[in-house]
Design a protein around this motif. Structure first.
Motif, short mmCIF file in Angstrom:
data_model
loop_
_atom_site.label_atom_id
_atom_site.label_comp_id
_atom_site.label_asym_id
_atom_site.label_seq_id
_atom_site.Cartn_x
_atom_site.Cartn_y
_atom_site.Cartn_z
N GLU A 35 10.59 30.17 -36.72
CA GLU A 35 10.71 29.19 -35.65
C GLU A 35 11.84 29.56 -34.70
N TRP A 36 11.70 29.09 -33.48
CA TRP A 36 12.78 29.17 -32.49
C TRP A 36 13.22 27.76 -32.14
N TYR A 37 14.53 27.55 -32.15
CA TYR A 37 15.16 26.31 -31.72
C TYR A 37 16.09 26.63 -30.56
N ARG A 38 16.49 25.59 -29.87
CA ARG A 38 17.51 25.76 -28.83
C ARG A 38 18.41 24.54 -28.79
N THR A 90 18.11 26.55 -20.10
CA THR A 90 19.42 27.08 -20.47
C THR A 90 19.90 26.46 -21.77
N ALA A 91 20.21 27.31 -22.72
CA ALA A 91 20.63 26.85 -24.05
C ALA A 91 20.97 28.06 -24.90
N VAL A 92 21.54 27.78 -26.06
CA VAL A 92 21.66 28.80 -27.10
C VAL A 92 20.37 28.72 -27.95
N TYR A 93 19.74 29.84 -28.11
CA TYR A 93 18.47 29.89 -28.85
C TYR A 93 18.74 30.47 -30.24
N TYR A 94 18.19 29.78 -31.24
CA TYR A 94 18.36 30.17 -32.63
C TYR A 94 17.00 30.42 -33.28
N GLN A 118 22.56 33.34 -26.22
CA GLN A 118 22.65 32.50 -25.02
C GLN A 118 21.60 32.89 -24.00
N VAL A 119 20.89 31.89 -23.52
CA VAL A 119 19.96 32.07 -22.40
C VAL A 119 20.44 31.18 -21.27
#
Length: 123
Positions: A35-38, A90-94, A118-119
């Motif tokens: 999964e990808w979170y932000r 715009t966010a940090v993506y985890y 960071q995006v």
């Protein structure tokens, strides 16, 4: 132990594209879900998209039609192709990966997080 290595973030103008990757490493990995979170400043972490073992996907409404998740099972890697980016992306993506690995003869479950990337999308 299972480690995740994220890459691919950066600064892009609105309308642009970025591709994130997350590679998992460990002994005899068997991955169930990726999964990808932000998380944007001042906001809670939110699920962006997930992909399961059978390749079924679940996208947040805010990214449907713009983001695409894919996985390379041989490389234990998940990708997030982000197109038509908006400033609100715009966010940090985890990345988050769940599955099993081996320590010796013991099979153990894991639930690991990447370090975040960071995006930033400028208007």
């Amino acid at each position: 132990q299972v480690q995740l290595e994220e890459s691919g973030g950066g600064l892009v103008q609105a309308g642009g594209s970025l591709r994130l990757s997350c590679a998992a490493s460990g002994n005899r990995l068997s991955i169930n879900a990726m999964e990808w979170y932000r998380q944007a400043p001042g906001k809670q972490r939110e699920l962006v998209v997930g992909i399961s073992r059978d390749d079924s996907t679940n996208y947040a409404d805010s990214v449907k039609g713009r983001f695409t998740i894919s996985r390379d099972n041989a490389m234990n890697t998940v990708y997030l192709q982000m197109n038509s980016l908006k400033p609100e992306d715009t966010a940090v993506y985890y990345c988050n990966v769940r599955g099993t690995y081996y320590t010796g003869f013991l099979q153990r479950a894991f639930d690991s997080w990447g370090q975040g990337t960071q995006v930033t999308v400028s208007s």
